[in-house]
Design a protein around this motif. Structure first.
Motif: not given
Length: 215
Positions: A92-120
């Protein structure tokens, strides 16, 4: 070695600051928080003396400096192995680190188009190509892991992997990107976690507005 000090940016916008902050807070780790807002388009000159990258988050522990969200989470997990920041089982630790790295390095389309904004206010956005592909992949990760663990979080209890995906919960919510019941259940669990509630309350009270993050 002294107290842990976590330097972060605006709570309303800083997705990378949220990740180590919520991991440490959820684990009950004692640390001092220092918030330096994004006062300037290129950040803030106050970042330079505290961070080798001129960015936040950065963790200070005595003479040690740790930057980048996932590195900070890994560092505190090593300092406090009893806190369960990563799952107990090696697989489970291996998978947790793998998906964490996937989040760190990927999903750029989502991150660029939809910035985090708690009050939006919750409303849809015209989405560029690739965003929904990112959404589909993230939903698959969440669905498969929660089916295996039984939830409510990705590996049952809250872990560093949940911390890495925490800003995505805000993005899915305020840009109205998802309708799947399982996805919404995971998001509800995240948004009801005391650490999330504490961060969100502070974010909503902030006076600063960063135009480029107001999608």
């Amino acid at each position: 070695m002294g107290k842990l000090t976590l330097y972060i940016g605006n709570k309303n916008y800083s997705s990378w600051s949220l990740r180590p902050w919520i991991a440490m807070t959820a684990a009950g780790i004692d640390f001092q928080e220092v918030l330096i807002p994004f006062d300037f388009p290129a950040g803030n000159p106050k970042f330079k003396p505290i961070s080798p990258t001129d960015r936040v988050p950065v963790l200070h522990h005595g003479n040690i400096r740790v930057w980048e969200s996932l590195s900070i989470i890994e560092y505190v997990a090593e300092l406090f192995p009893e806190k369960g920041i990563w799952p107990k089982a090696a697989a489970d630790r291996a998978v947790a680190r793998s998906i964490s790295m996937e989040m760190l390095s990927g999903f750029r389309a989502l991150r660029n188009a939809c910035p985090m904004n708690m009050r939006r206010p919750k409303r849809k956005l015209d989405l560029p190509e690739g965003v929904m592909d990112d959404v589909t992949r993230i939903e698959t990760i969440w669905r498969e892991l929660r089916a295996k663990s039984g939830g409510p979080f990705l590996f049952g209890a809250f872990t560093g992997a949940d911390a890495m995906f925490a800003p995505v919960v805000n993005r899915f919510d305020v840009y109205d990107l998802v309708t799947d019941a399982g996805t919404l259940a995971y998001m509800a669990a995240m948004k009801s976690h005391p650490a999330w509630v504490k961060w969100q309350e502070a974010a909503l009270a902030e006076p600063w507005i960063v135009p480029e993050d107001e999608a």
